[in-house]
Design a protein around this motif. Structure first.
Motif, mmCIF file in Angstrom:
data_model
loop_
_atom_site.group_PDB
_atom_site.id
_atom_site.type_symbol
_atom_site.label_atom_id
_atom_site.label_comp_id
_atom_site.label_asym_id
_atom_site.label_seq_id
_atom_site.Cartn_x
_atom_site.Cartn_y
_atom_site.Cartn_z
ATOM 1 N N GLY A 206 -7.488 9.010 -1.870
ATOM 2 C CA GLY A 206 -6.251 8.251 -1.722
ATOM 3 C C GLY A 206 -6.125 7.032 -2.589
ATOM 4 O O GLY A 206 -5.040 6.452 -2.711
ATOM 5 N N ARG A 207 -7.201 6.622 -3.221
ATOM 6 C CA ARG A 207 -7.144 5.510 -4.170
ATOM 7 C C ARG A 207 -8.499 5.409 -4.851
ATOM 8 O O ARG A 207 -9.489 5.929 -4.346
ATOM 9 N N MET B 204 0.856 -1.201 0.000
ATOM 10 C CA MET B 204 0.000 0.000 0.000
ATOM 11 C C MET B 204 0.887 1.245 0.000
ATOM 12 O O MET B 204 1.745 1.392 0.864
ATOM 13 N N PRO B 205 0.729 2.150 -0.972
ATOM 14 C CA PRO B 205 1.554 3.366 -1.005
ATOM 15 C C PRO B 205 1.320 4.252 0.213
ATOM 16 O O PRO B 205 0.248 4.253 0.815
ATOM 17 N N ASP B 206 2.343 5.033 0.562
ATOM 18 C CA ASP B 206 2.239 6.030 1.616
ATOM 19 C C ASP B 206 1.433 7.205 1.073
ATOM 20 O O ASP B 206 1.928 8.010 0.285
ATOM 21 N N GLN B 207 0.186 7.313 1.500
ATOM 22 C CA GLN B 207 -0.695 8.317 0.909
ATOM 23 C C GLN B 207 -0.270 9.744 1.255
ATOM 24 O O GLN B 207 -0.548 10.683 0.509
ATOM 25 N N ALA B 208 0.438 9.924 2.380
ATOM 26 C CA ALA B 208 0.881 11.265 2.736
ATOM 27 C C ALA B 208 1.905 11.794 1.743
ATOM 28 O O ALA B 208 2.014 13.008 1.538
ATOM 29 N N GLN B 209 2.669 10.892 1.136
ATOM 30 C CA GLN B 209 3.713 11.282 0.196
ATOM 31 C C GLN B 209 3.359 11.000 -1.260
ATOM 32 O O GLN B 209 4.119 11.364 -2.158
ATOM 33 N N PHE B 210 2.239 10.337 -1.507
ATOM 34 C CA PHE B 210 1.881 9.895 -2.857
ATOM 35 C C PHE B 210 1.575 11.099 -3.746
ATOM 36 O O PHE B 210 0.846 12.012 -3.351
ATOM 37 N N LEU B 211 2.151 11.098 -4.943
ATOM 38 C CA LEU B 211 1.915 12.188 -5.893
ATOM 39 C C LEU B 211 0.703 11.877 -6.761
ATOM 40 O O LEU B 211 0.637 10.843 -7.411
ATOM 41 N N TRP B 212 -0.243 12.793 -6.753
ATOM 42 C CA TRP B 212 -1.399 12.726 -7.640
ATOM 43 C C TRP B 212 -1.354 13.965 -8.525
ATOM 44 O O TRP B 212 -1.427 15.091 -8.019
ATOM 45 N N GLY B 213 -1.217 13.757 -9.836
ATOM 46 C CA GLY B 213 -1.118 14.937 -10.668
ATOM 47 C C GLY B 213 -1.332 14.655 -12.135
ATOM 48 O O GLY B 213 -1.939 13.656 -12.524
ATOM 49 N N ALA B 214 -0.805 15.560 -12.949
ATOM 50 C CA ALA B 214 -0.916 15.447 -14.401
ATOM 51 C C ALA B 214 0.386 15.939 -15.017
ATOM 52 O O ALA B 214 1.212 16.576 -14.354
ATOM 53 N N ALA B 215 0.569 15.635 -16.285
ATOM 54 C CA ALA B 215 1.846 15.876 -16.948
ATOM 55 C C ALA B 215 1.649 16.622 -18.265
ATOM 56 O O ALA B 215 0.592 16.541 -18.900
ATOM 57 N N THR B 216 2.712 17.343 -18.667
ATOM 58 C CA THR B 216 2.759 18.000 -19.967
ATOM 59 C C THR B 216 4.193 17.957 -20.482
ATOM 60 O O THR B 216 5.120 17.592 -19.762
ATOM 61 N N ALA B 217 4.364 18.353 -21.747
ATOM 62 C CA ALA B 217 5.688 18.512 -22.352
ATOM 63 C C ALA B 217 5.766 19.916 -22.934
ATOM 64 O O ALA B 217 4.796 20.401 -23.518
ATOM 65 N N LEU C 260 -3.119 -0.505 -11.065
ATOM 66 C CA LEU C 260 -1.912 0.049 -10.436
ATOM 67 C C LEU C 260 -1.891 -0.266 -8.947
ATOM 68 O O LEU C 260 -0.866 -0.712 -8.407
ATOM 69 N N PHE C 261 -3.008 -0.045 -8.272
ATOM 70 C CA PHE C 261 -3.037 -0.266 -6.827
ATOM 71 C C PHE C 261 -3.038 -1.746 -6.473
ATOM 72 O O PHE C 261 -2.572 -2.119 -5.390
ATOM 73 N N GLN C 262 -3.514 -2.600 -7.372
ATOM 74 C CA GLN C 262 -3.351 -4.041 -7.142
ATOM 75 C C GLN C 262 -1.879 -4.413 -7.138
ATOM 76 O O GLN C 262 -1.426 -5.208 -6.298
ATOM 77 N N ALA C 263 -1.122 -3.827 -8.070
ATOM 78 C CA ALA C 263 0.318 -4.075 -8.095
ATOM 79 C C ALA C 263 0.978 -3.547 -6.831
ATOM 80 O O ALA C 263 1.864 -4.183 -6.248
ATOM 81 N N ALA C 264 0.550 -2.346 -6.392
ATOM 82 C CA ALA C 264 1.101 -1.786 -5.157
ATOM 83 C C ALA C 264 0.781 -2.667 -3.960
ATOM 84 O O ALA C 264 1.636 -2.905 -3.092
ATOM 85 N N ASP C 265 -0.435 -3.186 -3.906
ATOM 86 C CA ASP C 265 -0.823 -4.072 -2.810
ATOM 87 C C ASP C 265 -0.003 -5.363 -2.833
ATOM 88 O O ASP C 265 0.197 -6.001 -1.786
ATOM 89 N N ASP C 266 0.494 -5.732 -4.013
ATOM 90 C CA ASP C 266 1.330 -6.933 -4.140
ATOM 91 C C ASP C 266 2.809 -6.653 -3.869
ATOM 92 O O ASP C 266 3.650 -7.536 -4.041
ATOM 93 N N VAL D 237 3.865 -1.700 -14.802
ATOM 94 C CA VAL D 237 4.576 -1.482 -13.546
ATOM 95 C C VAL D 237 5.161 -2.791 -13.005
ATOM 96 O O VAL D 237 6.265 -2.791 -12.430
ATOM 97 N N ARG D 238 4.481 -3.893 -13.220
ATOM 98 C CA ARG D 238 5.024 -5.173 -12.751
ATOM 99 C C ARG D 238 6.273 -5.554 -13.538
ATOM 100 O O ARG D 238 7.268 -6.028 -12.966
ATOM 101 N N HIS D 239 6.247 -5.341 -14.856
ATOM 102 C CA HIS D 239 7.423 -5.648 -15.667
ATOM 103 C C HIS D 239 8.589 -4.741 -15.284
ATOM 104 O O HIS D 239 9.736 -5.206 -15.135
ATOM 105 N N THR D 240 8.313 -3.465 -15.096
ATOM 106 C CA THR D 240 9.359 -2.512 -14.722
ATOM 107 C C THR D 240 9.966 -2.877 -13.373
ATOM 108 O O THR D 240 11.189 -2.861 -13.191
ATOM 109 N N TRP D 241 9.143 -3.196 -12.424
ATOM 110 C CA TRP D 241 9.596 -3.579 -11.080
ATOM 111 C C TRP D 241 10.516 -4.800 -11.148
ATOM 112 O O TRP D 241 11.567 -4.841 -10.495
ATOM 113 N N GLU D 242 10.144 -5.755 -11.972
ATOM 114 C CA GLU D 242 10.944 -6.981 -12.092
ATOM 115 C C GLU D 242 12.290 -6.697 -12.749
ATOM 116 O O GLU D 242 13.341 -7.135 -12.264
#
Length: 397
Positions: free
Chosen positions: A395-396, A1-14, A336-342, A298-303
């Motif tokens: 938070g999720r 489970m991610p640390d929700q106090a530090q978890f980044l929720w946002g959006a991106a641009t270039a 994503l959060f299933q992977a985090a829970d794992d 995310v699972r492939h990257t983690w591995e």
């Protein structure tokens, strides 16, 4: 489970996709010479309206904004740096911090100065040295920035350089967007690993500078194709994963984080990538509707990285239907959060994109949480922005 106090929720641009009039860049020059390529022009004028754009994100309940600084503006001619442009990007950082948004700053998002391209670009003899010189100057404005991305999607950048090199010997009749795939046109070529290794060298040089001159966490982002093997495709899958992703993920093993960028999934058969068939559910860029791709990515990257913390730096869908955007994003977040829970260490989720923008040669694909009138530049937040803000507060998904 991610640390929700530090978890980044946002959006991106270039920067090139939103700022407008990036006249010293290689992409600006390319737009005027490639048949069938639309121009960026004023883009959506975020160069002058970044404070408004950031405030919309903060007011919605998000706590992070990923944006880029533009090398071609900062170093318009070799070795000559613009104090005014450095100050502009410092104002962007200060604005984000003032609004309670954690800035995630990208140093290179596909575009480079035109002079760099004229010297051979990433195939030039001094490419890595030129990039390092720019990074040394750029780090002067990064005080208070906790997250720095050296390069965006080096695997896709390597693919673009591969395409450019091929075009020099056999010019194409029309331009093909690097962000469009799985349609009747020829499939995108695999990135040349030799080009990839140059980008790895550039990343490692930049990482060393960022660590020496700032207190930021540093990494780069990798486009994850979320390959899935078809019957008999296991061997080809491993081959393509190395060419398209693992070469770059392996280079992330010494980083503080790795950015995962995921949109869809692709099948791999014994003969290679198998394009998804034409289907009403396909997105505006021709890819399959596959929100489960984010979990695969995310699972492939983690591995492959051996446990480097993950920041989702891009995930989204090209659609004109905002309800579909919400449905896609909600399901992607559940994966994503299933992977985090794992046990996968996920530090944040940054949606692509904050705004509808110039999609590397064309304007039709809309990924944004905010629509923009390209005549008046008026911003129109979509329901998906408020929805994502509510998810962030909870938070999720």
């Amino acid at each position: 489970m991610p640390d929700q106090a530090q978890f980044l929720w946002g959006a991106a641009t270039a920067p090139h996709q939103i700022e407008g009039n990036n006249v010293n860049s290689d992409w600006w020059a390319r737009e005027g010479s490639m048949p069938g390529m639309e121009r960026s022009g004023d883009a959506i004028d975020s160069y002058h309206r970044f404070d408004q754009d950031m405030r919309l994100l903060a007011d919605a309940g998000l706590n992070a904004y990923r944006f880029g600084i533009e090398w071609a503006r900062i170093e318009p001619v070799p070795g000559r740096f613009s104090i005014a442009e450095l100050a502009h990007y410092r104002r962007m950082i200060d604005t984000a911090l003032g609004l309670g948004l954690t800035p995630v700053v990208t140093l290179h998002h596909f575009t480079a100065p035109q002079w760099f391209a004229q010297e051979g670009g990433w195939l030039g003899e001094n490419a890595v040295e030129h990039f390092a010189r720019y990074v040394e100057r750029a780090t002067e404005i990064l005080g208070g920035v906790d997250w720095v991305v050296t390069m965006n999607e080096p695997n896709m950048l390597a693919m673009m350089v591969t395409m450019e090199r091929a075009l020099r010997s056999a010019p194409a009749d029309s331009w093909q967007s690097p962000t469009v795939d799985n349609d009747p046109r020829p499939t995108l070529p695999p990135p040349d690993p030799e080009i990839g290794r140059i980008l790895v060298d550039a990343h490692e040089a930049a990482r060393k500078i960022v660590r020496a001159r700032t207190g930021a966490k540093v990494g780069w982002t990798v486009a994850n194709r979320a390959f899935v093997a078809r019957p008999g495709g296991g061997e080809k899958l491993r081959e393509l994963e190395h060419i398209w992703e693992d070469l770059y993920l392996e280079a992330s093993r010494g980083d503080d984080f790795v950015g995962v960028q995921s949109y869809s999934s692709q099948w791999v058969g014994p003969d290679g990538i198998e394009p998804h068939p034409q289907h009403p559910d396909n997105t505006l860029v021709g890819t399959a509707y596959r929100p489960d791709a984010l979990g695969i990515a995310v699972r492939h990257t983690w591995e492959v990285t051996g446990g480097v913390p993950i920041l989702v730096t891009e995930n989204g869908i090209a659609t004109a239907d905002d309800e579909r955007r919400i449905a896609y994003t909600g399901e992607a977040l559940r994966h994503l959060f299933q992977a985090a829970d794992d046990g996968v260490d996920v530090r944040g989720y940054l949606h692509w994109s904050a705004l509808d923008n110039y999609e590397w040669g064309h304007w039709e694909p809309t990924f944004g949480l905010i629509a923009v009138d390209r005549e008046t530049f008026e911003r129109h937040p979509k329901p998906s922005l408020a929805w994502l803000g509510d998810v962030a507060r909870a938070g999720r998904p």
